[in-house]
Design a protein around this motif. Structure first.
Motif, PDB file in Angstrom:
ATOM      1  N   TYR A  87      -1.910  -3.457 -24.262  1.00  0.00           N
ATOM      2  CA  TYR A  87      -1.609  -3.237 -22.850  1.00  0.00           C
ATOM      3  C   TYR A  87      -1.410  -1.749 -22.580  1.00  0.00           C
ATOM      4  CZ  TYR A  87      -0.455  -8.192 -23.295  1.00  0.00           C
ATOM      5  OH  TYR A  87      -0.501  -9.543 -23.569  1.00  0.00           O
ATOM      6  N   LEU A  88      -1.670  -1.372 -21.350  1.00  0.00           N
ATOM      7  CA  LEU A  88      -1.331  -0.032 -20.889  1.00  0.00           C
ATOM      8  C   LEU A  88      -0.587  -0.176 -19.575  1.00  0.00           C
ATOM      9  CD1 LEU A  88      -1.655   2.988 -21.590  1.00  0.00           C
ATOM     10  CD2 LEU A  88      -3.575   3.026 -19.981  1.00  0.00           C
ATOM     11  N   GLN A  89       0.707   0.038 -19.627  1.00  0.00           N
ATOM     12  CA  GLN A  89       1.525   0.022 -18.422  1.00  0.00           C
ATOM     13  C   GLN A  89       1.497   1.407 -17.801  1.00  0.00           C
ATOM     14  OE1 GLN A  89       3.319  -2.544 -16.892  1.00  0.00           O
ATOM     15  NE2 GLN A  89       3.679  -1.042 -15.273  1.00  0.00           N
ATOM     16  N   MET A  90       1.085   1.474 -16.555  1.00  0.00           N
ATOM     17  CA  MET A  90       0.938   2.756 -15.879  1.00  0.00           C
ATOM     18  C   MET A  90       1.885   2.788 -14.684  1.00  0.00           C
ATOM     19  SD  MET A  90      -3.201   3.171 -16.063  1.00  0.00           S
ATOM     20  CE  MET A  90      -3.506   1.876 -14.875  1.00  0.00           C
ATOM     21  N   ASN A  91       2.792   3.739 -14.681  1.00  0.00           N
ATOM     22  CA  ASN A  91       3.756   3.879 -13.595  1.00  0.00           C
ATOM     23  C   ASN A  91       3.571   5.214 -12.888  1.00  0.00           C
ATOM     24  OD1 ASN A  91       4.971   1.428 -14.385  1.00  0.00           O
ATOM     25  ND2 ASN A  91       6.332   2.481 -15.825  1.00  0.00           N
ATOM     26  N   ASN A  92       4.114   5.277 -11.691  1.00  0.00           N
ATOM     27  CA  ASN A  92       4.059   6.513 -10.906  1.00  0.00           C
ATOM     28  C   ASN A  92       2.630   7.063 -10.845  1.00  0.00           C
ATOM     29  OD1 ASN A  92       4.961   8.690  -9.416  1.00  0.00           O
ATOM     30  ND2 ASN A  92       5.563   9.879 -11.217  1.00  0.00           N
ATOM     31  N   LEU A  93       1.727   6.202 -10.446  1.00  0.00           N
ATOM     32  CA  LEU A  93       0.313   6.576 -10.439  1.00  0.00           C
ATOM     33  C   LEU A  93       0.017   7.632  -9.388  1.00  0.00           C
ATOM     34  CD1 LEU A  93      -1.154   3.061 -11.105  1.00  0.00           C
ATOM     35  CD2 LEU A  93      -1.569   5.088 -12.493  1.00  0.00           C
ATOM     36  N   LYS A  94      -0.894   8.520  -9.764  1.00  0.00           N
ATOM     37  CA  LYS A  94      -1.278   9.629  -8.909  1.00  0.00           C
ATOM     38  C   LYS A  94      -2.761   9.534  -8.599  1.00  0.00           C
ATOM     39  CE  LYS A  94       2.006  12.439 -11.543  1.00  0.00           C
ATOM     40  NZ  LYS A  94       2.182  13.667 -12.355  1.00  0.00           N
ATOM     41  N   SER A  95      -3.183  10.297  -7.615  1.00  0.00           N
ATOM     42  CA  SER A  95      -4.597  10.267  -7.229  1.00  0.00           C
ATOM     43  C   SER A  95      -5.496  10.650  -8.401  1.00  0.00           C
ATOM     44  CB  SER A  95      -4.829  11.228  -6.069  1.00  0.00           C
ATOM     45  OG  SER A  95      -4.014  10.889  -4.975  1.00  0.00           O
ATOM     46  N   GLU A  96      -5.032  11.573  -9.222  1.00  0.00           N
ATOM     47  CA  GLU A  96      -5.852  12.025 -10.352  1.00  0.00           C
ATOM     48  C   GLU A  96      -5.955  10.994 -11.470  1.00  0.00           C
ATOM     49  OE1 GLU A  96      -3.288  13.630  -8.936  1.00  0.00           O
ATOM     50  OE2 GLU A  96      -2.052  14.662 -10.451  1.00  0.00           O
ATOM     51  N   ASP A  97      -5.246   9.882 -11.342  1.00  0.00           N
ATOM     52  CA  ASP A  97      -5.388   8.793 -12.305  1.00  0.00           C
ATOM     53  C   ASP A  97      -6.566   7.881 -11.974  1.00  0.00           C
ATOM     54  OD1 ASP A  97      -1.817   8.601 -12.335  1.00  0.00           O
ATOM     55  OD2 ASP A  97      -3.095   9.471 -13.906  1.00  0.00           O
ATOM     56  N   THR A  98      -7.178   8.103 -10.826  1.00  0.00           N
ATOM     57  CA  THR A  98      -8.349   7.317 -10.456  1.00  0.00           C
ATOM     58  C   THR A  98      -9.475   7.556 -11.447  1.00  0.00           C
ATOM     59  OG1 THR A  98      -7.790   7.280  -8.105  1.00  0.00           O
ATOM     60  CG2 THR A  98     -10.114   6.997  -8.690  1.00  0.00           C
ATOM     61  N   ALA A  99      -9.954   6.471 -12.056  1.00  0.00           N
ATOM     62  CA  ALA A  99     -10.980   6.577 -13.090  1.00  0.00           C
ATOM     63  C   ALA A  99     -11.336   5.175 -13.574  1.00  0.00           C
ATOM     64  CB  ALA A  99     -10.480   7.404 -14.269  1.00  0.00           C
ATOM     65  N   ILE A 100     -12.349   5.118 -14.403  1.00  0.00           N
ATOM     66  CA  ILE A 100     -12.618   3.890 -15.149  1.00  0.00           C
ATOM     67  C   ILE A 100     -11.862   4.000 -16.467  1.00  0.00           C
ATOM     68  CG2 ILE A 100     -14.351   2.419 -16.229  1.00  0.00           C
ATOM     69  CD1 ILE A 100     -16.347   3.487 -14.184  1.00  0.00           C
ATOM     70  N   TYR A 101     -11.121   2.963 -16.796  1.00  0.00           N
ATOM     71  CA  TYR A 101     -10.305   2.955 -17.999  1.00  0.00           C
ATOM     72  C   TYR A 101     -10.955   2.059 -19.046  1.00  0.00           C
ATOM     73  CZ  TYR A 101      -6.558   5.459 -15.669  1.00  0.00           C
ATOM     74  OH  TYR A 101      -5.814   6.426 -15.020  1.00  0.00           O
ATOM     75  N   TYR A 102     -11.031   2.592 -20.241  1.00  0.00           N
ATOM     76  CA  TYR A 102     -11.689   1.891 -21.335  1.00  0.00           C
ATOM     77  C   TYR A 102     -10.713   1.663 -22.480  1.00  0.00           C
ATOM     78  CZ  TYR A 102     -16.043   3.411 -19.082  1.00  0.00           C
ATOM     79  OH  TYR A 102     -17.054   3.632 -18.189  1.00  0.00           O
ATOM     80  N   CYS A 103     -10.790   0.494 -23.049  1.00  0.00           N
ATOM     81  CA  CYS A 103     -10.081   0.187 -24.286  1.00  0.00           C
ATOM     82  C   CYS A 103     -11.023   0.526 -25.441  1.00  0.00           C
ATOM     83  CB  CYS A 103      -9.716  -1.298 -24.287  1.00  0.00           C
ATOM     84  SG  CYS A 103      -8.912  -1.875 -25.781  1.00  0.00           S
ATOM     85  N   ALA A 104     -10.482   1.076 -26.526  1.00  0.00           N
ATOM     86  CA  ALA A 104     -11.355   1.533 -27.600  1.00  0.00           C
ATOM     87  C   ALA A 104     -10.665   1.462 -28.953  1.00  0.00           C
ATOM     88  CB  ALA A 104     -11.790   2.970 -27.324  1.00  0.00           C
ATOM     89  N   THR A 105     -11.463   1.395 -29.993  1.00  0.00           N
ATOM     90  CA  THR A 105     -10.943   1.592 -31.351  1.00  0.00           C
ATOM     91  C   THR A 105     -10.926   3.095 -31.602  1.00  0.00           C
ATOM     92  OG1 THR A 105     -13.157   1.315 -32.255  1.00  0.00           O
ATOM     93  CG2 THR A 105     -11.764  -0.630 -32.201  1.00  0.00           C
TER      94      THR A 105
END
Length: 119
Positions: free
Chosen positions: A78-96
């Protein structure tokens, strides 16, 4: 063969929170992590966690706002993301994760999940 399936991306208001999930299969003793990529920008490593002992590493850009965790019984990260900002806009990928820190390297990743933060 490693398979990673992300979910949880959404449109969220500035300052809001979101939790991303990644169900993993077919991997051995990897660390799992998250990176993101925004339009026109380079891939950015965010956080990774050892599935063996739970030790975690965070990039400075998200330290204190994002928390990575795992549920070994569900093979899920899991990735808990708090206090999100405009610069957090993106596609998020899970990876090894092969390498992390000043330079990140990934062996495999999923299809990604879109996160949009409205200003």
């Amino acid at each position: 063969q490693v398979q990673l399936v992300e979910s949880g991306g959404d449109l969220v208001e500035f300052g809001g929170s979101l939790r991303l999930s990644c169900v993993a299969s077919g991997f051995a003793d990897y660390a799992l992590g998250w990176f993101r990529q925004a339009p026109g920008k380079d891939r950015e490593g965010l956080a990774c966690i050892s599935m063996r002992d739970g030790s975690a590493y965070y990039a400075d850009s998200v330290k204190g706002r994002f928390t990575i965790s795992r549920d070994n019984a569900k093979n899920t990260v899991y990735l808990q993301m708090n206090n999100l900002k405009s610069e957090d806009t993106a596609i998020y990928y899970c990876a090894t994760v092969i390498k992390y820190g000043s330079k990140w390297d990934f062996a495999a990743w999923g299809q990604g999940t879109q996160v949009r933060v409205s200003s």
